[in-house]
Design an enzyme around this catalytic site. Structure first.
Site, PDB file in Angstrom:
ATOM      1  N   ASN A  32      42.671  46.458  37.947  1.00  0.00           N
ATOM      2  CA  ASN A  32      41.465  45.695  38.287  1.00  0.00           C
ATOM      3  C   ASN A  32      40.260  46.179  37.502  1.00  0.00           C
ATOM      4  OD1 ASN A  32      41.847  43.597  40.379  1.00  0.00           O
ATOM      5  ND2 ASN A  32      42.774  45.261  41.528  1.00  0.00           N
ATOM      6  N   GLU A  45      47.488  40.308  41.962  1.00  0.00           N
ATOM      7  CA  GLU A  45      47.498  39.474  43.169  1.00  0.00           C
ATOM      8  C   GLU A  45      46.741  38.165  42.973  1.00  0.00           C
ATOM      9  OE1 GLU A  45      46.095  39.601  47.858  1.00  0.00           O
ATOM     10  OE2 GLU A  45      46.523  41.481  46.824  1.00  0.00           O
ATOM     11  N   ARG A  50      41.114  45.239  45.591  1.00  0.00           N
ATOM     12  CA  ARG A  50      40.223  44.087  45.591  1.00  0.00           C
ATOM     13  C   ARG A  50      40.336  43.353  46.920  1.00  0.00           C
ATOM     14  NH1 ARG A  50      37.428  41.105  42.130  1.00  0.00           N
ATOM     15  NH2 ARG A  50      38.203  42.221  40.314  1.00  0.00           N
TER      16      ARG A  50
END
Length: 268
Positions: free
Chosen positions: A96, A62, A20
């Site tokens: 993700n 993250e 990402r």
């Protein structure tokens, strides 16, 4: 190493190789406020940093780490696992994909990077992450778009389907024209495909290179459009007695995804 949640100081954590690249600002602000009031609900997945002693590298999570820093937190729940370099990007990609969709360009770049880093084919990548090979191929095709149009896809102004339709335009100038037209006129993927097909055929006629189109060429084009719409590979065959449409899928989850696109109820 722990496979259960533990608290770790934020300053011992560093970002990893996250597929990402774009973090939605509005969603990020909402996440910060949620963490301020409720804390972090799901642990980060970390591994011991391979180069910095005493530090841990983020495999997945993250956004939660970034938002926790902005929320003024000093510690965060984590799970620490020995994850090899070979599996790290795959684990981050899957986290993700399962939790919050990457934009199509981030997904395409992650697929490309996985294949490059590990020297694997699209078929091998398909087996690793449970995505059909045509779906991976169609996503990677978006990297062939001009950078200006890639930014429109990453920002959400153009859908992946619209972007794939634009790829059939023959020049970068025409791609940009159709990208702007799709946005300004809110064209559906089908409308866009039809208009670009007319544009391309018109350009061929002017150039004197158009050939008499056969039925097989038309069926091949229709199969490509069907495959693009379903994010898979499709084939269309027609004989004097019958026609046949073949649609590929990789897993049961992939089959359910295709059925959902048709609005077909699952009975399995």
């Amino acid at each position: 190493m722990s496979n259960y949640p533990a608290l770790l100081p934020l300053n011992k954590i560093v970002p990893g190789n996250n597929p990402r690249k774009h973090f939605d600002e509005k969603f990020h602000e909402e996440l910060v406020e949620s963490i301020k009031s409720q804390g972090v609900c799901q642990s980060l997945l970390l591994r011991p940093h391979p180069l910095i002693e005493g530090k841990f590298e983020i495999v997945a999570g993250e956004r939660r780490w970034r938002a926790s820093r902005l929320a003024g937190k000093t510690n965060i729940p984590v799970v620490i696992r020995e994850t090899s370099d070979e599996n790290m990007l795959r684990d981050a990609l899957l986290e993700n994909l399962h939790r919050s969709d990457l934009n199509p360009l981030e997904e395409a770049s992650a697929y490309q990077q996985l294949m490059s880093d590990f020297g694997i084919t699209q078929d091998q990548l398909s087996e690793k992450i449970g995505r059909s090979r045509p779906q991976i191929s169609n996503t990677i095709r978006l990297l062939n778009l001009p950078k200006a149009i890639q930014l429109k896809v990453a920002g959400g102004a153009l859908s992946a389907g619209q972007a794939r339709a634009i790829l059939s335009a023959k020049t970068e100038e025409r791609m940009q024209h159709w990208a702007n037209k799709a946005i300004n006129e809110n064209l559906t993927v089908r409308n866009l495909e039809e208009q670009i097909a007319i544009d391309v055929e018109g350009a061929k006629s002017k150039g004197g290179t158009i050939k008499a189109g056969g039925r097989q060429d038309a069926l091949k084009e229709l199969a490509q459009r069907l495959g693009d719409a379903l994010d898979t590979r499709a084939q269309i065959k027609l004989t004097s007695k019958k026609g046949e449409i073949k649609i590929e899928f990789a897993t049961m989850a992939d089959l359910f995804r295709i059925l959902d696109k048709f609005g077909i109820e699952r009975n399995l």
